[in-house]
Design a protein around this motif. Structure first.
Motif, PDB file in Angstrom:
ATOM      1  N   VAL A  13       0.847  -1.207   0.000  1.00 13.10           N
ATOM      2  CA  VAL A  13       0.000   0.000   0.000  1.00 13.10           C
ATOM      3  C   VAL A  13       0.878   1.251   0.000  1.00 13.10           C
ATOM      4  O   VAL A  13       0.695   2.167  -0.815  1.00 13.10           O
ATOM      5  CB  VAL A  13      -0.939   0.000   1.226  1.00 13.10           C
ATOM      6  CG1 VAL A  13      -1.561   1.373   1.459  1.00 13.10           C
ATOM      7  CG2 VAL A  13      -2.024  -1.060   1.061  1.00 13.10           C
ATOM      8  N   ILE A  26      -7.255   0.153  -2.335  1.00 18.94           N
ATOM      9  CA  ILE A  26      -8.020  -1.061  -2.667  1.00 18.94           C
ATOM     10  C   ILE A  26      -7.362  -1.793  -3.838  1.00 18.94           C
ATOM     11  O   ILE A  26      -7.115  -3.001  -3.785  1.00 18.94           O
ATOM     12  CB  ILE A  26      -9.485  -0.687  -3.000  1.00 18.94           C
ATOM     13  CG1 ILE A  26     -10.197  -0.169  -1.743  1.00 18.94           C
ATOM     14  CG2 ILE A  26     -10.227  -1.870  -3.612  1.00 18.94           C
ATOM     15  CD1 ILE A  26     -11.500   0.569  -2.018  1.00 18.94           C
ATOM     16  N   ILE A  29      -3.945  -3.493  -2.958  1.00 20.13           N
ATOM     17  CA  ILE A  29      -4.113  -4.732  -2.178  1.00 20.13           C
ATOM     18  C   ILE A  29      -4.643  -5.850  -3.066  1.00 20.13           C
ATOM     19  O   ILE A  29      -4.123  -6.974  -3.068  1.00 20.13           O
ATOM     20  CB  ILE A  29      -5.032  -4.497  -0.964  1.00 20.13           C
ATOM     21  CG1 ILE A  29      -4.359  -3.576   0.054  1.00 20.13           C
ATOM     22  CG2 ILE A  29      -5.432  -5.835  -0.320  1.00 20.13           C
ATOM     23  CD1 ILE A  29      -5.252  -3.162   1.223  1.00 20.13           C
ATOM     24  N   ASP A  30      -5.644  -5.542  -3.891  1.00 18.49           N
ATOM     25  CA  ASP A  30      -6.218  -6.576  -4.763  1.00 18.49           C
ATOM     26  C   ASP A  30      -5.183  -7.115  -5.747  1.00 18.49           C
ATOM     27  O   ASP A  30      -5.078  -8.331  -5.945  1.00 18.49           O
ATOM     28  CB  ASP A  30      -7.430  -6.024  -5.528  1.00 18.49           C
ATOM     29  CG  ASP A  30      -8.679  -5.924  -4.666  1.00 18.49           C
ATOM     30  OD1 ASP A  30      -9.538  -5.071  -4.946  1.00 18.49           O
ATOM     31  OD2 ASP A  30      -8.784  -6.710  -3.685  1.00 18.49           O
ATOM     32  N   CYS A  33      -2.752  -9.371  -3.832  1.00 20.27           N
ATOM     33  CA  CYS A  33      -3.352 -10.629  -3.348  1.00 20.27           C
ATOM     34  C   CYS A  33      -3.733 -11.558  -4.478  1.00 20.27           C
ATOM     35  O   CYS A  33      -3.788 -12.778  -4.311  1.00 20.27           O
ATOM     36  CB  CYS A  33      -4.560 -10.337  -2.464  1.00 20.27           C
ATOM     37  SG  CYS A  33      -4.114  -9.550  -0.926  1.00 20.27           S
ATOM     38  N   ASN A  41      -8.807 -10.804   2.589  1.00 22.37           N
ATOM     39  CA  ASN A  41      -9.613  -9.599   2.395  1.00 22.37           C
ATOM     40  C   ASN A  41     -10.892 -10.011   1.687  1.00 22.37           C
ATOM     41  O   ASN A  41     -10.889 -10.997   0.964  1.00 22.37           O
ATOM     42  CB  ASN A  41      -8.880  -8.578   1.514  1.00 22.37           C
ATOM     43  CG  ASN A  41      -7.422  -8.389   1.895  1.00 22.37           C
ATOM     44  OD1 ASN A  41      -6.542  -8.666   1.088  1.00 22.37           O
ATOM     45  ND2 ASN A  41      -7.176  -7.925   3.100  1.00 22.37           N
ATOM     46  N   CYS A  69      -6.688  -6.272   7.818  1.00 22.18           N
ATOM     47  CA  CYS A  69      -5.761  -5.193   7.443  1.00 22.18           C
ATOM     48  C   CYS A  69      -6.481  -3.904   7.045  1.00 22.18           C
ATOM     49  O   CYS A  69      -5.843  -2.964   6.580  1.00 22.18           O
ATOM     50  CB  CYS A  69      -4.861  -5.660   6.319  1.00 22.18           C
ATOM     51  SG  CYS A  69      -3.784  -7.011   6.823  1.00 22.18           S
ATOM     52  N   TYR A  71      -8.932  -3.560   4.703  1.00 27.58           N
ATOM     53  CA  TYR A  71      -9.363  -3.488   3.299  1.00 27.58           C
ATOM     54  C   TYR A  71     -10.853  -3.191   3.188  1.00 27.58           C
ATOM     55  O   TYR A  71     -11.249  -2.223   2.518  1.00 27.58           O
ATOM     56  CB  TYR A  71      -9.029  -4.815   2.591  1.00 27.58           C
ATOM     57  CG  TYR A  71      -9.560  -4.946   1.187  1.00 27.58           C
ATOM     58  CD1 TYR A  71     -10.821  -5.498   0.961  1.00 27.58           C
ATOM     59  CD2 TYR A  71      -8.813  -4.529   0.090  1.00 27.58           C
ATOM     60  CE1 TYR A  71     -11.322  -5.613  -0.339  1.00 27.58           C
ATOM     61  CE2 TYR A  71      -9.307  -4.646  -1.209  1.00 27.58           C
ATOM     62  CZ  TYR A  71     -10.564  -5.198  -1.403  1.00 27.58           C
ATOM     63  OH  TYR A  71     -11.065  -5.315  -2.682  1.00 27.58           O
ATOM     64  N   SER A  72     -11.701  -3.965   3.901  1.00 22.33           N
ATOM     65  CA  SER A  72     -13.146  -3.718   3.795  1.00 22.33           C
ATOM     66  C   SER A  72     -13.533  -2.445   4.567  1.00 22.33           C
ATOM     67  O   SER A  72     -14.498  -1.772   4.202  1.00 22.33           O
ATOM     68  CB  SER A  72     -13.939  -4.924   4.306  1.00 22.33           C
ATOM     69  OG  SER A  72     -13.453  -5.349   5.557  1.00 22.33           O
ATOM     70  N   ARG A  75     -13.070   0.095   2.007  1.00 19.61           N
ATOM     71  CA  ARG A  75     -14.139  -0.031   0.996  1.00 19.61           C
ATOM     72  C   ARG A  75     -15.423   0.619   1.491  1.00 19.61           C
ATOM     73  O   ARG A  75     -16.082   1.355   0.769  1.00 19.61           O
ATOM     74  CB  ARG A  75     -14.413  -1.498   0.647  1.00 19.61           C
ATOM     75  CG  ARG A  75     -13.423  -2.133  -0.318  1.00 19.61           C
ATOM     76  CD  ARG A  75     -14.026  -3.322  -1.079  1.00 19.61           C
ATOM     77  NE  ARG A  75     -14.738  -2.858  -2.258  1.00 19.61           N
ATOM     78  CZ  ARG A  75     -14.300  -3.087  -3.516  1.00 19.61           C
ATOM     79  NH1 ARG A  75     -13.168  -3.752  -3.724  1.00 19.61           N
ATOM     80  NH2 ARG A  75     -14.994  -2.644  -4.561  1.00 19.61           N
ATOM     81  N   VAL A 102      -3.159   1.401   7.264  1.00 14.17           N
ATOM     82  CA  VAL A 102      -3.806   1.309   5.945  1.00 14.17           C
ATOM     83  C   VAL A 102      -4.952   2.316   5.850  1.00 14.17           C
ATOM     84  O   VAL A 102      -5.086   3.040   4.862  1.00 14.17           O
ATOM     85  CB  VAL A 102      -4.325  -0.135   5.681  1.00 14.17           C
ATOM     86  CG1 VAL A 102      -5.231  -0.189   4.454  1.00 14.17           C
ATOM     87  CG2 VAL A 102      -3.157  -1.095   5.537  1.00 14.17           C
TER      88      VAL A 102
END
Ligand SMILES: O=C(CSCCNC(=O)c1cc(-c2ccc(F)cc2)cc(O)c1O)c1ccc(O)c(O)c1
Ligand SMILES: [Mg+2]
Length: 214
Positions: A13, A26, A29-30, A33, A41, A69, A71-72, A75, A102
């Motif tokens: 990040v 976002i 991270i995507d 991963c 996530n 972490c 992530y959501s 979001r 994050v």
């Protein structure tokens, strides 16, 4: 010693995302991963479903169970109107330490309150400690064997109102059979299943949206 997976996510990040730009956090991270190292996530596919549920609801008071972490958290918080608040509970101190950074990188710290500790300890204290009456939206993504007891606890603590929406991750994989049975058969909920896939994989998973009827 070897870094942890959350530490590697944070580094990605800080290297690839732009400060104050939640979408870049976002995407960073995507990408990592999907192409480098899987992590738990909610991911891009189920994340889009999460986005649509949040956008339609426009919630003022949000509770997230299980930060990991962040992530959501990012979001959801990026879609909240000014003045709306998200409280996210994380049991694991190492996860919480990464998630704070994050969330800050995304520039969303003003909308988010990250609380470290066990959900069963904090849910009964939401009203007196955070001045919360009821939640408009709850995202369940923590220990799978805590979804049902914590939902009953939220009911008993009067934290749900007519129309509160619960959205549960991983209802197929790893699975939450007791929770699904409850929300799908209880007269106090109207439940819908959104079929999807386990984050970054082809395995089936899904989100269960359950509206509390009071
Ligand atoms: O991990 C926890 C519990 S909170 C995270 C819950 N989430 C999951 O477990 C979760 C798991 C999977 C998943 C994993 C392996 C698979 F093969 C398939 C699916 C996917 C998800 O989307 C999830 O959300 C914890 C807490 C405190 C501690 O001290 C600690 O060591 C660990
Ligand atoms: Mg999950």
């Amino acid at each position: 010693t070897r870094s942890t997976r959350p530490q590697r996510l944070l580094k990605v990040v800080q290297k690839h995302a732009t400060r104050g730009d939640p979408q870049s956090v976002i995407s960073a991270i995507d990408h990592f991963c999907r192409h480098s190292e899987w992590a738990m996530n909610v991911g891009d596919e189920k994340g889009s479903i999460l986005d649509s549920v949040v956008s339609e609801l426009n919630p003022e008071k949000v509770l997230e169970l299980g930060t990991y972490c962040g992530y959501s958290t990012v979001r959801i918080a990026r879609l909240l109107p000014p003045g709306a608040r998200l409280i996210t509970l994380e049991f694991n101190a190492d996860y919480a330490a990464i998630a704070r950074q994050v969330i800050a990188w995304a520039g969303l710290e003003d909308k988010v309150q990250l609380v470290e500790g066990a959900s069963e300890d904090w849910i009964p204290r939401m009203k007196e400690h955070f001045g919360i009456e009821t939640f408009d939206f709850v995202f369940l993504d923590h220990w799978k064997d805590r979804y049902l007891p914590d939902t009953k606890l939220m009911e008993d603590c009067g934290l749900l109102r007519k129309g509160t929406v619960l959205l549960a991750d991983n209802v197929i994989c790893p699975g939450v059979p007791d929770y699904l049975e409850y929300v799908r058969n209880s007269l106090s909920y109207k439940s819908y299943y959104f079929k999807s896939h386990l984050e970054y994989t082809k395995a089936e998973d899904g989100l269960e949206k359950s509206v509390f009827l009071g």
